[in-house]
Design a protein around this motif. Structure first.
Motif, PDB file in Angstrom:
ATOM      1  N   MET A 164     -12.617   2.405  -1.683  1.00  0.00           N
ATOM      2  CA  MET A 164     -11.801   2.718  -2.633  1.00  0.00           C
ATOM      3  C   MET A 164     -10.342   2.917  -2.142  1.00  0.00           C
ATOM      4  O   MET A 164      -9.197   2.463  -2.917  1.00  0.00           O
ATOM      5  N   TYR A 165     -10.274   3.464  -1.073  1.00  0.00           N
ATOM      6  CA  TYR A 165      -9.037   3.691  -0.403  1.00  0.00           C
ATOM      7  C   TYR A 165      -8.444   2.447   0.004  1.00  0.00           C
ATOM      8  O   TYR A 165      -6.957   2.236  -0.378  1.00  0.00           O
ATOM      9  N   LEU A 166      -8.868   1.497   0.317  1.00  0.00           N
ATOM     10  CA  LEU A 166      -8.241   0.210   0.833  1.00  0.00           C
ATOM     11  C   LEU A 166      -7.746  -0.511  -0.723  1.00  0.00           C
ATOM     12  O   LEU A 166      -6.886  -1.379  -0.462  1.00  0.00           O
ATOM     13  N   GLY A 167      -8.970  -0.732  -1.522  1.00  0.00           N
ATOM     14  CA  GLY A 167      -8.516  -0.993  -3.067  1.00  0.00           C
ATOM     15  C   GLY A 167      -7.281  -0.476  -3.561  1.00  0.00           C
ATOM     16  O   GLY A 167      -6.275  -1.384  -3.795  1.00  0.00           O
ATOM     17  N   GLY A 168      -7.026   0.604  -3.439  1.00  0.00           N
ATOM     18  CA  GLY A 168      -5.931   1.502  -4.159  1.00  0.00           C
ATOM     19  C   GLY A 168      -4.516   1.157  -3.415  1.00  0.00           C
ATOM     20  O   GLY A 168      -3.432   0.952  -3.750  1.00  0.00           O
ATOM     21  N   TYR A 169      -4.842   0.932  -1.694  1.00  0.00           N
ATOM     22  CA  TYR A 169      -3.408   1.008  -0.991  1.00  0.00           C
ATOM     23  C   TYR A 169      -2.927  -0.503  -0.412  1.00  0.00           C
ATOM     24  O   TYR A 169      -1.882  -0.610  -0.515  1.00  0.00           O
ATOM     25  N   ILE A 170      -4.091  -1.348  -0.419  1.00  0.00           N
ATOM     26  CA  ILE A 170      -3.653  -2.711  -0.078  1.00  0.00           C
ATOM     27  C   ILE A 170      -3.083  -3.454  -1.211  1.00  0.00           C
ATOM     28  O   ILE A 170      -2.264  -4.170  -1.261  1.00  0.00           O
TER      29      ILE A 170
ATOM     30  N   ALA B  77     -14.070   9.505  -8.958  1.00  0.00           N
ATOM     31  CA  ALA B  77     -14.242   8.018  -8.922  1.00  0.00           C
ATOM     32  C   ALA B  77     -13.660   7.513 -10.578  1.00  0.00           C
ATOM     33  O   ALA B  77     -12.984   6.403 -10.634  1.00  0.00           O
ATOM     34  N   ARG B  78     -14.027   8.411 -11.653  1.00  0.00           N
ATOM     35  CA  ARG B  78     -13.554   7.884 -12.852  1.00  0.00           C
ATOM     36  C   ARG B  78     -11.961   8.061 -12.894  1.00  0.00           C
ATOM     37  O   ARG B  78     -11.619   6.985 -13.580  1.00  0.00           O
ATOM     38  N   ALA B  79     -11.441   8.998 -12.363  1.00  0.00           N
ATOM     39  CA  ALA B  79      -9.920   8.936 -12.364  1.00  0.00           C
ATOM     40  C   ALA B  79      -9.458   7.648 -11.521  1.00  0.00           C
ATOM     41  O   ALA B  79      -8.568   7.409 -11.928  1.00  0.00           O
ATOM     42  N   TYR B  80     -10.075   7.489 -10.602  1.00  0.00           N
ATOM     43  CA  TYR B  80      -9.753   6.258  -9.782  1.00  0.00           C
ATOM     44  C   TYR B  80      -9.846   4.892 -10.505  1.00  0.00           C
ATOM     45  O   TYR B  80      -8.719   4.119 -10.566  1.00  0.00           O
ATOM     46  N   GLN B  81     -10.939   4.996 -11.270  1.00  0.00           N
ATOM     47  CA  GLN B  81     -11.124   3.790 -12.349  1.00  0.00           C
ATOM     48  C   GLN B  81      -9.696   3.648 -13.284  1.00  0.00           C
ATOM     49  O   GLN B  81      -9.059   2.572 -13.527  1.00  0.00           O
ATOM     50  N   PHE B  82      -9.402   4.646 -13.899  1.00  0.00           N
ATOM     51  CA  PHE B  82      -8.279   4.583 -14.842  1.00  0.00           C
ATOM     52  C   PHE B  82      -7.364   4.555 -14.249  1.00  0.00           C
ATOM     53  O   PHE B  82      -6.327   3.605 -14.940  1.00  0.00           O
ATOM     54  N   ALA B  83      -6.760   4.995 -13.258  1.00  0.00           N
ATOM     55  CA  ALA B  83      -5.802   4.593 -12.356  1.00  0.00           C
ATOM     56  C   ALA B  83      -5.308   3.108 -12.000  1.00  0.00           C
ATOM     57  O   ALA B  83      -4.480   2.682 -12.344  1.00  0.00           O
ATOM     58  N   ALA B  84      -6.635   2.416 -11.534  1.00  0.00           N
ATOM     59  CA  ALA B  84      -6.519   0.986 -11.239  1.00  0.00           C
ATOM     60  C   ALA B  84      -6.028   0.290 -12.367  1.00  0.00           C
ATOM     61  O   ALA B  84      -5.458  -0.745 -12.451  1.00  0.00           O
ATOM     62  N   VAL B  85      -6.791   0.561 -13.718  1.00  0.00           N
ATOM     63  CA  VAL B  85      -6.546  -0.255 -14.865  1.00  0.00           C
ATOM     64  C   VAL B  85      -5.214  -0.148 -15.199  1.00  0.00           C
ATOM     65  O   VAL B  85      -4.446  -0.936 -15.560  1.00  0.00           O
ATOM     66  N   SER B  86      -4.366   1.118 -15.058  1.00  0.00           N
ATOM     67  CA  SER B  86      -3.210   1.435 -15.532  1.00  0.00           C
ATOM     68  C   SER B  86      -2.195   0.605 -14.404  1.00  0.00           C
ATOM     69  O   SER B  86      -1.361  -0.046 -15.068  1.00  0.00           O
ATOM     70  N   PHE B  87      -2.407   0.497 -13.247  1.00  0.00           N
ATOM     71  CA  PHE B  87      -1.667  -0.203 -12.375  1.00  0.00           C
ATOM     72  C   PHE B  87      -1.620  -1.737 -12.827  1.00  0.00           C
ATOM     73  O   PHE B  87      -0.510  -2.294 -12.661  1.00  0.00           O
ATOM     74  N   ALA B  88      -3.001  -2.302 -12.868  1.00  0.00           N
ATOM     75  CA  ALA B  88      -3.066  -3.455 -13.392  1.00  0.00           C
ATOM     76  C   ALA B  88      -2.323  -3.848 -14.746  1.00  0.00           C
ATOM     77  O   ALA B  88      -1.821  -4.996 -14.803  1.00  0.00           O
ATOM     78  N   ILE B  89      -2.298  -3.032 -15.645  1.00  0.00           N
ATOM     79  CA  ILE B  89      -1.651  -3.004 -16.981  1.00  0.00           C
ATOM     80  C   ILE B  89      -0.141  -3.416 -16.503  1.00  0.00           C
ATOM     81  O   ILE B  89       0.447  -4.503 -17.311  1.00  0.00           O
TER      82      ILE B  89
ATOM     83  N   LEU C  37      -3.854   6.543  -7.602  1.00  0.00           N
ATOM     84  CA  LEU C  37      -4.445   5.941  -6.592  1.00  0.00           C
ATOM     85  C   LEU C  37      -4.166   6.383  -5.027  1.00  0.00           C
ATOM     86  O   LEU C  37      -4.685   6.516  -4.398  1.00  0.00           O
ATOM     87  N   ASN C  38      -2.733   6.957  -4.892  1.00  0.00           N
ATOM     88  CA  ASN C  38      -2.109   7.510  -3.945  1.00  0.00           C
ATOM     89  C   ASN C  38      -3.097   8.792  -3.356  1.00  0.00           C
ATOM     90  O   ASN C  38      -3.422   9.182  -2.240  1.00  0.00           O
ATOM     91  N   TYR C  39      -3.247   9.552  -4.607  1.00  0.00           N
ATOM     92  CA  TYR C  39      -3.826  11.053  -4.306  1.00  0.00           C
ATOM     93  C   TYR C  39      -5.221  10.726  -3.916  1.00  0.00           C
ATOM     94  O   TYR C  39      -5.973  11.486  -3.382  1.00  0.00           O
ATOM     95  N   ILE C  40      -5.942  10.143  -5.037  1.00  0.00           N
ATOM     96  CA  ILE C  40      -7.638  10.227  -5.025  1.00  0.00           C
ATOM     97  C   ILE C  40      -8.109  10.033  -3.761  1.00  0.00           C
ATOM     98  O   ILE C  40      -8.922  10.937  -3.173  1.00  0.00           O
TER      99      ILE C  40
ATOM    100  N   VAL D 263      -6.523  -8.713  -7.732  1.00  0.00           N
ATOM    101  CA  VAL D 263      -7.981  -8.966  -7.105  1.00  0.00           C
ATOM    102  C   VAL D 263      -8.102  -7.943  -6.259  1.00  0.00           C
ATOM    103  O   VAL D 263      -9.336  -7.501  -6.330  1.00  0.00           O
ATOM    104  N   VAL D 264      -7.348  -7.203  -5.594  1.00  0.00           N
ATOM    105  CA  VAL D 264      -7.574  -6.157  -4.718  1.00  0.00           C
ATOM    106  C   VAL D 264      -8.031  -5.046  -5.553  1.00  0.00           C
ATOM    107  O   VAL D 264      -8.959  -4.056  -5.204  1.00  0.00           O
ATOM    108  N   LEU D 265      -7.450  -4.872  -6.366  1.00  0.00           N
ATOM    109  CA  LEU D 265      -7.575  -3.386  -7.447  1.00  0.00           C
ATOM    110  C   LEU D 265      -9.034  -3.721  -7.835  1.00  0.00           C
ATOM    111  O   LEU D 265      -9.813  -2.552  -7.985  1.00  0.00           O
ATOM    112  N   PHE D 266      -9.478  -4.806  -8.341  1.00  0.00           N
ATOM    113  CA  PHE D 266     -10.729  -5.118  -8.901  1.00  0.00           C
ATOM    114  C   PHE D 266     -11.913  -4.622  -7.975  1.00  0.00           C
ATOM    115  O   PHE D 266     -12.617  -4.116  -8.219  1.00  0.00           O
TER     116      PHE D 266
END
Length: 506
Positions: A255-261, A313-325, A359-362, A439-442
């Motif tokens: 999760m860390y690498l997905g959010g930060y990379i 984990a649920r908060a992470y998923q919402f955050a990743a989707v927002s960044f992708a949008i 993604l930075n916080y979680i 791709v990394v977010l996914f």
């Protein structure tokens, strides 16, 4: 295995939270400056090719990635030395690094050679590691319960986002003062941040603490000799990579690498995208980045409440989707003809900022509990090992990400120092920004679907640790068994030292 005494935790006051959080002005602030501006500085003001800039970044990060686990391992064992007992096995590194932090400023002197930039970058990375590795252990040292550790992470990331806002807007302010073509913009920025780094590291040292040497010693199995330099080197990587045998930590790393990379890739390409695809300027890129970081600051405050009350984990998923949008919307607008100065650009900036802040916080909120999961497996406290591995993996992957962006840009026809770029080069930048980030977010989202650490499961974990420390050998409840086995990745009968991981010497 020795039964460790259950010490009463010291009360954590506001000044302790602030001191801990403020040091991420160095941790995140320096990375925000570097990820947002170092590539543009090297290629547009220092005459380096994109691949040379990427090579500097990669070499420095690889060397630092080797040094970081060493620092983590030494800090785990330094309490047995006179220096460690006098200044703290973690905090000694922070104190020693304070006079070396101006090394950040000398990175930003224009007109030097490739070797100058390589050496100065490596020097700062090593100083950075000497502070950050011990720093990342202190929340687990100072706090025990879930909420206290979550608050430490929250205050830390709020300071991180505040420093990132400064990193975003400061170039714009300096450009208005010095002129748009002055390389001194970046030198003055480096000097100002160096001063902040020294002040916050001092603040941290004065208002933080660690576990007492007696408590740390009590967790060492009976018969274990005090570690020597030779034994530390021999057991270093075996000890560190044993952390990968903790299931929660493996998932946390994903999760860390997905959010930060994903943010590394975005940051490395974003300034170039604004300047050459959106036909803006460094000042415009500075404004957009600064605004994005303001939104991230707000997002962190939202994420703190969500993570405390619900699943990280649920908060992470919402955050990743927002960044992708935000990323997808930005590219669609560019393809539709939106350019620098159009008010519509604020829409993707807001979406991206909301996602990036969370993604930075979680990951850092969940990181503070990894040593707890490890303790029920090994019966030991190895915060330094986990901090070292976190930085080791992070630096290697970040080096690969940024070096990859630079190499792909060069392959796509990017010309360093040019005022305009070819259509092929611009499309390459846009592709890196979009495809690379998403791709990394996914990948991070896929990992988060299996991560089950939360306030409720952590409470069960800590209750089991306290029970085992007290010498209670009765069988756990079925619920406690299931939770602890899921977090640790080990059968309950193998926990508390009854496994190969616990046999690895400290």
């Amino acid at each position: 295995m020795a039964t460790a005494p259950i010490s009463q935790p010291r009360p954590v006051r506001l000044i302790n939270y602030l001191a801990y959080g403020s040091n991420d002005v160095l941790g995140a602030g320096s990375m925000a400056v570097i990820s947002g501006w170092v590539m543009i500085f090297y290629t547009q003001f220092c005459g380096l090719e994109a691949w040379q800039a990427a090579l500097i970044f990669m070499v420095a990060r690889v060397l630092d990635a080797i040094a970081s686990p060493v620092i983590g391992h030494i800090s785990d064992n330094m309490g047995d030395t006179a220096i460690g007992r006098r200044f703290g096995r973690r905090r000694f590194f922070i104190l020693a690094a304070i006079p070396l932090l101006p090394s950040f400023a000398i990175m930003w002197v224009a007109g030097q050679s490739f070797w100058y930039y390589l050496v100065t970058y490596v020097a700062f990375e090593l100083v950075y590691a000497a502070v950050i590795i011990p720093y990342e252990t202190l929340a687990a040292e100072m706090g025990k319960d879930y909420k206290t550790k979550a608050k430490f992470a929250g205050v830390r990331i709020l300071f991180a986002q505040a420093s990132a806002i400064l990193a975003g807007f400061l170039p714009k302010w300096l450009i208005e003062w010095l002129g748009k073509d002055s390389p001194d913009t970046f030198l003055y920025m480096g000097i100002l941040f160096s001063i902040l780094f020294m002040l916050t590291a001092t603040f941290l040292y004065l208002f933080s603490w660690e576990r007492s040497p007696s408590e740390v010693a009590a967790l060492r199995p009976k018969g274990d000799a005090k570690p020597t330099v030779g034994s530390a080197i021999r057991n270093l990587y075996r000890n560190l990579f044993s952390t990968f045998r903790i299931r929660a930590f493996r998932l946390h790393l994903g999760m860390y690498l997905g959010g930060y990379i994903s943010q590394d890739v975005f940051n490395a390409a974003f300034t170039f995208f604004v300047v050459f695809a959106l036909l803006g300027s460094i000042s415009v890129a500075s404004t957009l980045l600064g605004t994005m970081y303001i939104v991230q600051f707000i997002a962190v405050m939202i994420a703190i409440n969500v993570a405390l009350r619900n699943s990280p984990a649920r908060a992470y998923q919402f955050a990743a989707v927002s960044f992708a949008i935000g990323v997808i919307t930005l590219l669609l607008m560019w393809n539709a003809g939106v350019r620098s100065g159009d008010a519509l650009l604020w829409v993707p900036i807001v979406f991206a900022g909301l996602g990036r802040g969370a993604l930075n916080y979680i990951p850092w909120a969940t990181y503070n509990y990894m040593a707890d999961v490890d303790e029920i497996v090994t019966g030991r406290r190895r915060e330094g090992a986990f901090a070292g591995v976190m930085t080791f993996v992070r630096k290697l992957t970040q080096a690969a990400a940024v070096a990859g962006v630079g190499a792909i840009m060069s392959w796509g026809g990017f010309v360093s120092g040019a005022k305009t770029q070819s259509p092929e080069a611009i499309h390459t930048i846009a592709s890196v920004l979009g495809i690379g980030t998403i791709v990394v977010l996914f990948c991070g989202i896929l990992v988060s679907l299996r991560f089950r650490l939360s306030s409720a499961t952590h409470d069960v974990l800590m209750a089991e640790i306290d029970r085992l420390k007290a010498g209670d050998t009765s069988a756990p409840t079925p619920e406690a068994r299931a939770i602890v086995e899921d977090l640790s990745g080990w059968k309950y009968e193998q926990l508390w030292g009854n496994n190969p991981v616990a046999g690895i010497r400290r």
